[in-house]
Enzyme design. Structure first.
Site, PDB file in Angstrom:
ATOM      1  N   THR A 410       0.866  -1.189   0.000  1.00  0.00           N
ATOM      2  CA  THR A 410       0.000   0.000   0.000  1.00  0.00           C
ATOM      3  C   THR A 410       0.900   1.235   0.000  1.00  0.00           C
ATOM      4  O   THR A 410       2.111   1.118   0.179  1.00  0.00           O
ATOM      5  CB  THR A 410      -0.934   0.014   1.235  1.00  0.00           C
ATOM      6  OG1 THR A 410      -1.716  -1.175   1.228  1.00  0.00           O
ATOM      7  CG2 THR A 410      -1.862   1.197   1.262  1.00  0.00           C
ATOM      8  N   ASP A 452      -8.516  -9.783   1.484  1.00  0.00           N
ATOM      9  CA  ASP A 452      -8.704  -9.163   2.802  1.00  0.00           C
ATOM     10  C   ASP A 452      -9.950  -9.687   3.506  1.00  0.00           C
ATOM     11  O   ASP A 452     -10.132  -9.449   4.698  1.00  0.00           O
ATOM     12  CB  ASP A 452      -8.813  -7.639   2.673  1.00  0.00           C
ATOM     13  CG  ASP A 452      -7.454  -6.952   2.681  1.00  0.00           C
ATOM     14  OD1 ASP A 452      -6.442  -7.651   2.870  1.00  0.00           O
ATOM     15  OD2 ASP A 452      -7.403  -5.724   2.502  1.00  0.00           O
TER      16      ASP A 452
END
Length: 599
Positions: A410, A452
């Site tokens: 990220t 996720d």
């Protein structure tokens, strides 16, 4: 990305000249010069902090031309899609938090990826058993409907002064003319080369000559430049309908794997309708009052705002500025442990389950959880979650749980402008390299965000709000945060790092707000991350801290990890100037700058 030049000591004129040379001058076979890069800067006209000097320089140029914090943020994010393609890009999603100087309001945009409409709860099960995690990552099955491009347009519509074409243009030029590969980019490519090699489009872009590019060579991405140009001309709908959308759907449903590759690449079920119907959601931010300051974050399906907020509430009863370092770290770790116990039980997509956000952020619940922390002992793990709807005094205990997996990558950027607006923006494609699938002819990687989701319930027999579902957004730990003092911006901060994002932001906040560190010092401090597990991840510098021996004597167990997070932040100083801060070392160091530096 990592450092590409010595720290800058020049003023605005030199920064502008270098920006021009990096983005406009013809690129030769030698490495093009990188803009100046340093971990902190102070001055006027706003501020930009990111992990990459090209991206930061582009943001500074936007601010100098009168752009808002939002204009700069979108321009920086687009540039990171070029230089940080393994961390973020238009094949992914993210969370955008904005402070409006005119209204004094904080608002958020939820650009998180969604599951295709055909998704079922058994998405990652085969014969009732979870499939191997690596197979879920490198597949069409794990690809969520991307939201980044529509986040950019929604933000510009609401808070921008420039149109999409104008803010995309510098990133388009950067993609076409290239950037110099550094140690971090090469290392990340090496980590992924086995799977990158199995996808011809990925191999052609990131493994020139069949191997990772050498440090100092120039990596160009003309396909991404063309994609950005299409978005500039036709708007972000170019990604959600038409030829580009068709190519995205084809890459998900018929993964473009080399027929000679010995790899099972499971197809996904994304449709043209899934892409066409994707919507960015504006949501009310989370909010806690911490020592008279207003701390705003991202609401569910992000768990960042609720978990950081709950942990701050837990810590509110201790004067962290007066205790010694060992006690400070002990309470920080225990508050993190408690926050993660409650996060894993209660937080998911609020459109699909009842998330008690207000109760999780209530001081009464925090006080009931804080009383579990003892100064002379460590809470056994995994700590059982509490019930924020019915807080009980000091009810401890453990509960069998499986730690949810989140990729460590990220990226995060923070911007501020001359008008006083502030942006804290975290965006991602999940794992380093996402799904590994470059959309052929389009120059960007697809995400693997659906991994996720919980593959099976985290706690057997207990409802899990994070199981897959049609149109559902998977839980995230992204924690873009803005702090106000008396209604005015004090600081903004965020970080990459999967589930360690939460603990990184919490540690930076407490170091800055409680321990009298500057923002730059708070970002540079050695880190630890406790996420309701038997051991605490810790960086080498923290393990060498004498306080760690005291923590070990209390019962803390540490596991060495090279680095945690890669934070960026901006702060408004009392004299009205802006300070920008980034990592001095992690990921090779970040890039912080202001339009008009002062000493």
């Amino acid at each position: 990305m990592t450092a590409r030049s010595a720290p800058a000591r020049a003023g605005a004129a030199i920064l502008g000249a270098l920006l021009c040379s990096a983005l406009v001058a013809p690129v030769a076979h030698a490495s093009p010069p990188a803009p100046p890069k340093r971990a902190s800067a102070v001055g006027h006209g706003g501020a930009v902090s990111s992990v990459d000097p090209h991206a930061t320089a582009i943001g500074i140029d936007v601010l100098r031309r009168g752009g808002t914090a939002t204009d700069a943020a979108v321009a920086v994010a687009a540039a990171l899609g070029v230089t940080e393609p393994y961390s973020a890009g238009i094949g992914g999603g993210g969370y955008f938090v904005h402070y409006d100087a005119r209204t004094g309001e904080v608002a958020t945009l939820d650009g998180r990826e969604t599951a295709p409409a055909a998704t079922r709860q058994d998405l990652f099960l085969d014969g009732g058993e979870p499939i191997p995690f690596d197979e879920a990552v490198t597949s069409g099955l794990g690809v969520g409907v991307p939201g980044t491009a529509r986040t950019w347009q929604a933000a510009l519509d609401r808070w921008g002064r420039m149109d999409l074409a104008r803010v995309l243009h510098p990133a388009e030029r950067l993609a076409r003319r290239g950037f110099a590969v550094d140690e971090t980019f090469r290392a990340q490519t090496e980590q992924n080369q086995e799977r990158f090699r199995d996808f011809p489009a990925t191999r052609e872009l990131f493994l020139p000559g069949g191997k990772p590019p050498e440090v100092g060579t120039v990596l160009r991405n003309p396909d991404l430049a063309d994609t950005y140009r299409a978005l500039a001309r036709r708007g972000v709908d170019a990604l959600h309908r038409g030829p580009i959308a068709e190519d995205v759907v084809a890459a998900v449903t018929e993964p473009p794997v080399d027929p000679a590759a010995d790899r099972e690449v499971r197809p996904g079920a994304m449709t043209a309708a899934d892409l066409r119907d994707y919507r960015v959601e504006e949501r009310a931010p989370t909010h806690v009052d911490y020592r008279g300051l207003d701390v705003y974050g991202m609401p569910p399906a992000s768990s960042g705002g609720t978990t950081v907020g709950e942990a701050l509430n837990v810590l509110e009863g201790t004067d962290l500025g007066s205790v010694d370092r060992a006690e400070y770290l002990h309470r920080f770790l225990e508050a993190s442990k408690i926050g993660f116990a409650d996060r894993n039980r209660w937080v998911g997509d609020p459109e699909f389950s009842e998330v008690p956000t207000e109760e999780l952020l209530g001081q009464r619940f925090a006080d009931m959880r804080a009383c579990l922390i003892r100064p002379d002992a460590v809470l056994p793990t995994p700590v059982a979650p509490g019930d924020p709807r019915d807080p009980q005094d000091c009810r401890a205990g453990t509960a069998p749980t499986a730690e949810p997996h989140e990729g460590p990558n990220t990226t995060h950027l923070t911007t501020a402008d001359r008008y006083g607006n502030v942006v804290s923006y975290t965006l991602t494609i999940e794992q380093t390299g996402g799904s590994g699938i470059v959309v052929p002819g389009r120059g960007f990687l697809l995400n693997n965000e659906l991994t996720d989701f919980s593959f099976t319930p985290v706690t057997p027999g207990v409802p899990d709000p994070n199981l897959p579902g049609p149109g559902k957004r998977p839980r995230s730990s992204m924690s873009p945060t803005i702090v106000l003092r008396d209604g005015e911006p004090l600081l903004a901060v965020g970080s990459p790092g999967g589930s360690t994002i939460i603990t990184t932001v919490l540690q930076v906040l407490t170091a800055r707000l409680d321990r009298d560190r500057t923002l730059a010092e708070a970002i540079a401090e050695p880190r630890a991350s406790q996420r309701n597990t038997a051991t605490t991840d810790a960086e080498p510098a923290l393990l060498a801290d004498p306080a760690t021996a005291e923590l070990t004597a209390l019962g803390h167990r540490f596991e060495r990890t090279a680095e945690i997070g890669a934070a960026t932040g901006v702060e408004r100083l009392p004299d009205g100037r802006w300070a920008a801060a980034a990592e001095p070392d992690r990921r090779g160091g970040g890039a912080a700058a202001v339009p008009y530096p002062t000493r």
